[in-house]
Design an enzyme around this catalytic site. Structure first.
Site, short mmCIF file in Angstrom:
data_model
loop_
_atom_site.label_atom_id
_atom_site.label_comp_id
_atom_site.label_asym_id
_atom_site.label_seq_id
_atom_site.Cartn_x
_atom_site.Cartn_y
_atom_site.Cartn_z
N ASP A 41 -52.67 19.83 83.97
CA ASP A 41 -53.16 19.78 82.59
C ASP A 41 -53.24 18.35 82.06
O ASP A 41 -52.43 17.51 82.45
CB ASP A 41 -52.23 20.63 81.70
N HIS A 58 -61.97 15.07 84.73
CA HIS A 58 -61.75 16.13 85.72
C HIS A 58 -61.87 15.59 87.15
O HIS A 58 -61.14 16.01 88.04
CB HIS A 58 -62.73 17.28 85.49
N LEU A 155 -50.38 23.16 105.81
CA LEU A 155 -50.29 23.27 104.35
C LEU A 155 -51.32 24.28 103.88
O LEU A 155 -52.51 24.14 104.18
CB LEU A 155 -50.58 21.90 103.70
C1 FPP Z 1 -56.86 21.00 82.53
O1 FPP Z 1 -57.01 19.84 81.73
C2 FPP Z 1 -57.65 20.92 83.74
C3 FPP Z 1 -58.72 21.72 84.07
C4 FPP Z 1 -59.19 22.81 83.18
C5 FPP Z 1 -59.46 21.52 85.31
C6 FPP Z 1 -58.60 21.16 86.48
C7 FPP Z 1 -59.44 20.90 87.63
C8 FPP Z 1 -59.24 19.90 88.51
C9 FPP Z 1 -58.11 18.93 88.43
C10 FPP Z 1 -60.18 19.75 89.66
C11 FPP Z 1 -59.93 20.77 90.71
C12 FPP Z 1 -61.17 21.08 91.39
C13 FPP Z 1 -61.30 21.70 92.57
C14 FPP Z 1 -62.62 21.90 93.15
C15 FPP Z 1 -60.14 22.16 93.33
P1 FPP Z 1 -57.67 20.04 80.30
O2 FPP Z 1 -59.15 20.06 80.48
O3 FPP Z 1 -57.08 21.27 79.66
O4 FPP Z 1 -57.25 18.73 79.53
P2 FPP Z 1 -56.57 18.67 78.08
O5 FPP Z 1 -55.38 19.57 78.13
O6 FPP Z 1 -56.20 17.23 77.92
O7 FPP Z 1 -57.60 19.13 77.09
MG MG Z 2 -55.29 21.60 78.62
#
Ligand code: FPP
Ligand code: MG
Length: 289
Positions: A41, A58, A155
């Site tokens: 997150d 992201h 893994l």
């Molecule tokens: C949460 O941060 C993150 C996500 C909703 C996306 C997580 C995805 C990745 C790290 C990439 C993974 C991809 C693959 C193909 C495996 P947020 O958007 O909620 O950020 P915030 O809490 O600061 O608003």
């Molecule tokens: Mg978030």
């Protein structure tokens, strides 16, 4: 520009310092969790903080995932599960949802191109979630990735995508009802072990959530009944080996004794084997669509 970014996108060999490798060795003298779950997150807050657009946040999040996978391999953690896209995330604005789908397209395409290296690392990829909600091309890509990595065993990386814990439990319940209807199992066969094994994801020993949020957000609800929880303020793209080692030390101080493996009846095992076959066939269907 980093040479490694070009050579390898899924497992980032980022050359830890001698001191970091030494600390990994010390931590490994204690009990290492056999399954770590990550709620990655804080990507958008990271993007805002660094004045880049949301999708760049992201992408940074994905890079952090690939670093984390290397750390798990170094630590001897055999299974990691990450929350990459929840069913709730479909409600985000269209541009962000599309950008996340494009990121997944890009990375799963890369995985197939880099398959020799993935096999060398021994990483098995499993995408858990309601795949039917995804665009057709992505269904085919993730299914291919699962099929071509299925014999790797160093893994196991589970990627929760179009996933919520409650949805996973509902789907398991419906599989069990089908099993009873088809006379594969009887109502008496339904116990917590059967439910556990019908779910896509196994129990985690340690769950890490970054960015200061202290909720589970419908992630692995069944599987965290005995899990050590670790919450840290750091935003996911800024997560470091030190944060991971701190989480593992927290686990070592708080872990319950390891659970004995239990099993199901022969009849229930047959039902589970059928379910496994059914899931395999579904993947082949997605690949051929
Ligand atoms: C949460 O941060 C993150 C996500 C909703 C996306 C997580 C995805 C990745 C790290 C990439 C993974 C991809 C693959 C193909 C495996 P947020 O958007 O909620 O950020 P915030 O809490 O600061 O608003
Ligand atoms: Mg978030």
């Amino acid at each position: 520009y980093e040479v490694n970014d070009v050579a390898m996108s899924w497992v980032k060999d980022n050359c830890l310092s001698f001191f970091q490798l030494f600390c990994i060795k010390v931590v490994k003298t204690g009990r290492v969790p056999q399954h770590i779950a990550f709620i990655m997150d804080g990507n958008r807050r990271y993007a805002k903080k660094n004045s880049v657009d949301t999708s760049a946040g992201h992408y940074k999040g994905f890079d952090k995932l690939s670093e984390t996978l290397k750390w798990c391999l170094d630590l001897g953690v055999p299974e990691a599960t990450v929350y990459a896209f929840s069913i709730e995330n479909f409600k985000r604005n269209k541009d962000e949802v599309n950008a996340l789908m494009d990121l997944a397209r890009d990375k799963f395409q890369r995985l197939l191109e880099e398959i020799d290296q993935i096999n060398e690392w021994g990483v098995r990829v499993h995408v858990a979630g309601r795949l039917s909600l995804l665009p057709k091309d992505l269904q085919a890509l993730v299914s291919k990735a699962m099929l071509v990595t299925r014999n790797n065993n160093k893994l196991r990386l589970n990627i929760a995508y179009a996933y919520t814990g409650r949805d996973e439990i509902s789907r398991a319940a419906s599989h069990i009802v089908d099993g009873v209807k088809n006379n594969e199992i009887s109502p008496e066969d339904i116990d917590d072990e059967l439910v556990s094994q019908t779910l896509e994801l196994g129990e985690a020993e340690l769950l890490v959530r970054t960015s200061g949020e202290v909720r589970l957000s419908d992630f692995m609800l069944w599987q965290v009944s005995n899990t050590v929880l670790y919450f840290t303020e750091v935003l996911w793209p800024e997560f470091t080996i030190w944060n991971l080692l701190a989480a593992i030390i927290h686990f070592q101080r708080n872990a319950p004794p390891p659970k004995m493996k239990s099993s199901v009846s022969d009849k229930a095992q047959l039902f589970l084997d059928n379910l496994e076959n059914h899931r395999h066939q579904q993947l082949e269907k997605y690949v051929n669509c």
